[in-house]
Design an enzyme around this catalytic site. Structure first.
Site, PDB file in Angstrom:
ATOM      1  N   TRP A   1      24.514  15.456  38.337  1.00 28.49           N
ATOM      2  CA  TRP A   1      23.734  14.254  38.645  1.00 28.49           C
ATOM      3  C   TRP A   1      22.640  14.036  37.605  1.00 28.49           C
ATOM      4  O   TRP A   1      22.030  14.963  37.093  1.00 28.49           O
ATOM      5  CB  TRP A   1      23.108  14.414  40.032  1.00 28.49           C
ATOM      6  CG  TRP A   1      22.414  13.202  40.552  1.00 28.49           C
ATOM      7  CD1 TRP A   1      22.937  12.232  41.340  1.00 28.49           C
ATOM      8  CD2 TRP A   1      21.040  12.839  40.316  1.00 28.49           C
ATOM      9  NE1 TRP A   1      21.986  11.283  41.626  1.00 28.49           N
ATOM     10  CE2 TRP A   1      20.815  11.628  41.004  1.00 28.49           C
ATOM     11  CE3 TRP A   1      20.005  13.405  39.582  1.00 28.49           C
ATOM     12  CZ2 TRP A   1      19.582  10.974  40.985  1.00 28.49           C
ATOM     13  CZ3 TRP A   1      18.767  12.754  39.561  1.00 28.49           C
ATOM     14  CH2 TRP A   1      18.574  11.564  40.265  1.00 28.49           C
TER      15      TRP A   1
ATOM     16  N   ASP B   1      18.390   1.431  48.241  1.00 30.46           N
ATOM     17  CA  ASP B   1      19.779   1.186  48.660  1.00 30.46           C
ATOM     18  C   ASP B   1      19.952  -0.133  49.412  1.00 30.46           C
ATOM     19  O   ASP B   1      20.401  -0.165  50.562  1.00 30.46           O
ATOM     20  CB  ASP B   1      20.309   2.330  49.531  1.00 30.46           C
ATOM     21  CG  ASP B   1      20.019   3.711  48.948  1.00 30.46           C
ATOM     22  OD1 ASP B   1      19.935   3.823  47.723  1.00 30.46           O
ATOM     23  OD2 ASP B   1      19.875   4.663  49.735  1.00 30.46           O
TER      24      ASP B   1
ATOM     25  N   TRP C   1      29.615  12.414  35.614  1.00 31.79           N
ATOM     26  CA  TRP C   1      29.365  12.545  37.057  1.00 31.79           C
ATOM     27  C   TRP C   1      29.494  11.197  37.759  1.00 31.79           C
ATOM     28  O   TRP C   1      29.128  10.155  37.218  1.00 31.79           O
ATOM     29  CB  TRP C   1      27.965  13.095  37.266  1.00 31.79           C
ATOM     30  CG  TRP C   1      27.425  12.975  38.653  1.00 31.79           C
ATOM     31  CD1 TRP C   1      26.766  11.900  39.191  1.00 31.79           C
ATOM     32  CD2 TRP C   1      27.485  13.961  39.688  1.00 31.79           C
ATOM     33  NE1 TRP C   1      26.412  12.162  40.490  1.00 31.79           N
ATOM     34  CE2 TRP C   1      26.838  13.426  40.822  1.00 31.79           C
ATOM     35  CE3 TRP C   1      27.999  15.249  39.764  1.00 31.79           C
ATOM     36  CZ2 TRP C   1      26.703  14.122  42.014  1.00 31.79           C
ATOM     37  CZ3 TRP C   1      27.866  15.944  40.952  1.00 31.79           C
ATOM     38  CH2 TRP C   1      27.224  15.392  42.051  1.00 31.79           C
TER      39      TRP C   1
ATOM     40  N   GLU D   1      19.270   6.572  54.414  1.00 35.70           N
ATOM     41  CA  GLU D   1      19.884   6.168  53.142  1.00 35.70           C
ATOM     42  C   GLU D   1      21.121   5.277  53.324  1.00 35.70           C
ATOM     43  O   GLU D   1      21.800   5.275  54.339  1.00 35.70           O
ATOM     44  CB  GLU D   1      20.294   7.382  52.297  1.00 35.70           C
ATOM     45  CG  GLU D   1      19.164   8.174  51.732  1.00 35.70           C
ATOM     46  CD  GLU D   1      19.651   9.168  50.680  1.00 35.70           C
ATOM     47  OE1 GLU D   1      18.879   9.425  49.745  1.00 35.70           O
ATOM     48  OE2 GLU D   1      20.778   9.702  50.786  1.00 35.70           O
TER      49      GLU D   1
ATOM     50  N   ASP E   1      27.488   7.792  44.706  1.00 36.41           N
ATOM     51  CA  ASP E   1      27.622   6.685  45.659  1.00 36.41           C
ATOM     52  C   ASP E   1      28.408   5.484  45.122  1.00 36.41           C
ATOM     53  O   ASP E   1      28.120   4.994  44.022  1.00 36.41           O
ATOM     54  CB  ASP E   1      26.243   6.151  46.047  1.00 36.41           C
ATOM     55  CG  ASP E   1      25.324   7.211  46.601  1.00 36.41           C
ATOM     56  OD1 ASP E   1      25.731   8.376  46.697  1.00 36.41           O
ATOM     57  OD2 ASP E   1      24.174   6.860  46.930  1.00 36.41           O
TER      58      ASP E   1
END
Length: 772
Positions: free
Chosen positions: A377, A474, A350, A522, A353
């Site tokens: 995921w 992030d 998988w 995000e 981002d």
């Protein structure tokens, strides 16, 4: 008399008559042994009497043998009649005779995953018991009608919370719990996978019982999933706990057999008694769909122990793990049926981002969220690939593995040119990764490389930013030259609001919060762009994961918006985009890549990245707006060319472009719609329609505004095996679309609805693959 016994009696009578006839015939042939038979049966006399005696004895013996055979047959028939009893499969519109109390179960079975829940898998059919109704808060109980225990075993599927007496399936006799089972989860993370379980109830056969499904927990994992309760005489396959296999490492990779959709197992790899790797994987107990690689080169010559938390006792999974010189053993690697040929995808597992996008030592580095061991995921690592031209990517393997701080979530990368961190040496600036470690607590950490990105060392004093709230992640880090400081844009969920916090640091290690702005969710990005290409006239752009953005100013501490929040891409499945840092000033471009959520079903890999996109900021009547276009390097992949120009489009008549042989296309179009109400394209079976009156573009049914520019519809369409990316209105409309065109459809045509439309130019390039 029960039906099966009556049938057996009839069979016995028929069989006895057959035996009698057969015996008489056989005895008629045995004159020579009659006397022996008479003696054996204890009778003496003339031959005729001996014959008669033999007949009687032979008949008795044959009848006895036949009765034994028939009784065995009856027993076998009876066993066959005791087939498994499906007591509850929860496929109905309600719970049938089960009684629900409380609010956790509702009035009917769930149809899979409930709102706010991780994906539920492993159940059979469409329905199951799922007490996540309304989240983990509600409680309740679901109780079955009474039944008699008729079989030796009760088997079922179970998942969810693992709290004894609180999230459990119970067997009750006389109102008392005599057997109980829970789901596997009590801490954050985990999976909503239902797995097989069973009870041995042979000692309870004949007793009256009930089943109850209990949800008396209201915190994390305060729910239970149950399905397919079966009564059976067949002993269920047992489970081996903490199964271990040891191997001496003699190859770079260890390949694990994966079956997509199988139960997830926890694997631990230890060296010299020390845990080095830990991950979840859908191990194949039998035949594998694909092989997932684990890099073990660091332990060459050593004995490693591979432990699996639980396996069916007949599983071949551990025995099937093998060593290899290659990370992916496949004769068709990168040529698979649904492998994107123009977009980057991981060789196995998988992808989501993009993380650290950075240009360093002549190569573009693409780090990305990666699950090396599964099609979906999980197990978040940082994968790593490099390319000199943004297209011909070489995957290097995992740059960051999960550690004691948690899985590796998203972040960014920078080159510390002035060695403010002190991590560089011998005049070589370090390449620095900044990332979220998503454990408990969730913190921001740092790793660095002194060998050009081949290997990374995690900072010994991590974390560099302690948890602000449980929803902080992030980090996007840039160097702000005017203030001579590093700046971090960090997503923080604060008081149930989405915010971007801005932090500054002199050395990448010590950070101070300076301000925050609300409204972005995000994966923030923060960058400066020249307006209309004028380098003396720049604006700052702040984006979120959805690619929504604001244009404004930034002084190194605070972002001040000058526009409202504006829509970014206008398509589907484009998320968490980031831009490259440290692109040389001589290049001058702001290059962006996003996660393109284009699935590759039934493959050994899943998802891909968008095309590399060149961003620009243009003045419009509404103010400054972002524009997207494929980077110029895409043209190097162009092959055979098909061109038409200055062609009138007759209303209702399709104009095909013949001779196209490739499934990969780069299409450039200029169309004057004039009085035509609609211009319709058929691109390998995917419809693209322009509505002239609305000035709106629809790609595969998804609509977006696309204003005419000087009366012309200008389109750029890039076609791959799992996606189309469409650019319109001088790039002000970017419309990515995950879609799988029919493999055997290579057609392209244009149709106008209405008069006066003209095809000013159409150029179609057949494209070459980015893969070797």
């Amino acid at each position: 008399m029960p039906d099966n016994q009556e049938a057996a009696a009839q069979n016995l009578g028929v069989r006895a008559e057959e035996v009698r006839r057969e015996s008489v015939v056989d005895i008629g042939r045995e004159d020579l042994v009659a006397e022996v038979a008479g003696t054996y049966c204890g009778r003496k006399g003339p031959l005729s009497q001996a014959k008669r005696t033999m007949q009687i004895c032979h008949l008795a013996l044959t009848l006895f043998t036949s009765i034994v055979v028939l009784l065995a047959s009856v027993a076998a028939d009876d066993a066959k009649s005791r087939r498994d009893l499906v007591f509850a499969d929860f496929e109905g519109d309600d719970y049938g005779g089960w009684e629900a109390t409380g609010k956790a179960f509702g009035t009917s079975p769930a149809q899979g995953t409930l709102p706010g829940q991780m994906p539920v898998s492993g159940f059979l059919g469409k329905g199951l018991v799922n007490s996540f109704l309304g989240g983990d808060g509600p409680t309740g109980k679901l109780t079955s009608p009474e039944f008699e225990v008729e079989r030796k075993y009760i088997r079922f599927l179970i998942g969810g919370g693992g709290y004894e007496r609180q999230t459990c399936l119970n067997l009750l006799i006389d109102g008392k719990v005599v057997r109980s089972a829970t789901g596997p989860n009590t801490v954050s993370g985990g999976s909503e996978q239902l797995e097989p379980a069973a009870w041995d109830v042979h000692d309870l056969v004949g007793r009256t019982a009930r089943l109850e499904i209990v949800d008396e927990a209201s915190g994390g994992w305060g729910h239970l999933n149950v399905d397919h309760i079966v009564f059976t005489d067949a002993r269920p396959v047992g489970t081996v706990r903490q199964a271990v296999r040891e191997l001496v490492v003699d190859s770079p990779f260890l390949l694990f057999p994966v079956r997509n959709g199988a139960a997830k197992r926890q694997v631990t790899v230890s060296v010299d008694g020390q845990i080095e790797r830990q991950f979840e994987i859908e191990l194949a107990d039998g035949d594998a769909d694909w092989l997932a690689p684990l890099d073990v080169v660091a332990w060459a010559g050593k004995t490693i122990a591979v432990k699996v938390d639980k396996l069916p006792e007949d599983s071949r999974a551990l025995a099937s793990i093998r060593q290899s010189d290659k990370a992916a053993e496949s004769s068709v690697l990168y040529r698979e049926r649904l492998r994107p040929q123009l977009h980057f995808s991981a060789r196995r597992g998988w992808l989501n981002d993009p993380n650290g996008l950075v240009f360093y030592q002549g190569r573009y580095h693409l780090f990305f969220q990666h699950n090396p061991y599964g099609w979906s995921w999980g197990n978040m690592h940082w994968g790593h690939a490099v390319a000199a031209d943004l297209f011909h990517w070489q995957e290097l393997g995992e740059a960051l593995y999960p550690d004691r701080f948690g899985p590796m979530f998203s972040g960014s990368a920078v080159v510390d040119w002035q060695n403010t961190s002190g991590f560089g040496h011998e005049g070589q600036p370090p390449l620095v990764l900044l990332y979220t470690a998503a454990g408990q607590p969730t913190v921001q950490c740092l790793a660095y490389s002194n060998d050009g990105g081949k290997t990374f060392k995690k900072f010994g004093e991590n974390p560099i930013v302690e948890q602000i709230t449980s929803g902080n992640r992030d980090p996007k880090v840039i160097w702000h030259e005017p203030s001579r400081r590093w700046v971090m844009a960090l997503y923080v969920e604060r008081d149930k609001k989405h915010t971007i916090h801005f932090l500054t640091s002199p050395d990448l290690k010590q950070w101070t919060v300076t301000s925050y702005i609300e409204g972005f969710y995000e994966c923030p990005d923060l960058f400066e762009l020249p307006l209309d290409g004028e380098t003396t006239k720049t604006k700052w752009v702040l984006t979120g994961a959805s690619s929504e953005y604001q244009v404004g100013s930034f002084d190194g501490r605070r972002f001040v918006p000058e526009t409202e929040k504006l829509p970014g891409h206008r398509g589907r499945g484009f998320y968490a985009a980031q831009t490259f840092s440290d692109v040389p000033a001589s290049d001058g471009r702001r290059i962006q890549i996003g996660w393109l959520q284009a699935a590759s079903p039934d493959m050994a890999f899943n998802q891909c990245m968008s095309l590399p996109l060149a961003l620009s900021l243009k003045t419009t009547s509404d103010g400054p707006r972002l524009s997207w276009s494929p980077v110029a390097e895409l043209t190097q992949l162009r092959g055979r060319k098909h061109a038409r120009s200055d062609l009138a489009l007759e209303s209702g008549k399709a104009t095909p472009i013949d001779g196209i042989q490739a499934d990969l296309l780069d299409i450039e179009l200029e169309i004057e719609p004039a009085q035509a109400q609609e211009i319709a394209l058929d691109v390998r079976g995917v419809p693209i329609v322009y509505d002239t009156a609305k000035q709106e573009l629809a790609v595969n049914g998804h609509r977006a505004p696309a204003p005419l520019r000087a009366g012309v519809v200008g389109l750029r369409i890039v076609v791959d095996r799992t996606s189309l990316e469409v650019f319109a209105s001088d790039g002000l409309t970017y419309l990515p679309m995950p879609v799988i065109p029919p493999a055997d459809n290579r057609t392209f045509s244009i149709t106008a609805k209405g008069d006066g439309a003209r095809l000013r130019a159409c150029t179609i390039y057949e494209m070459r693959s980015i893969w070797p």
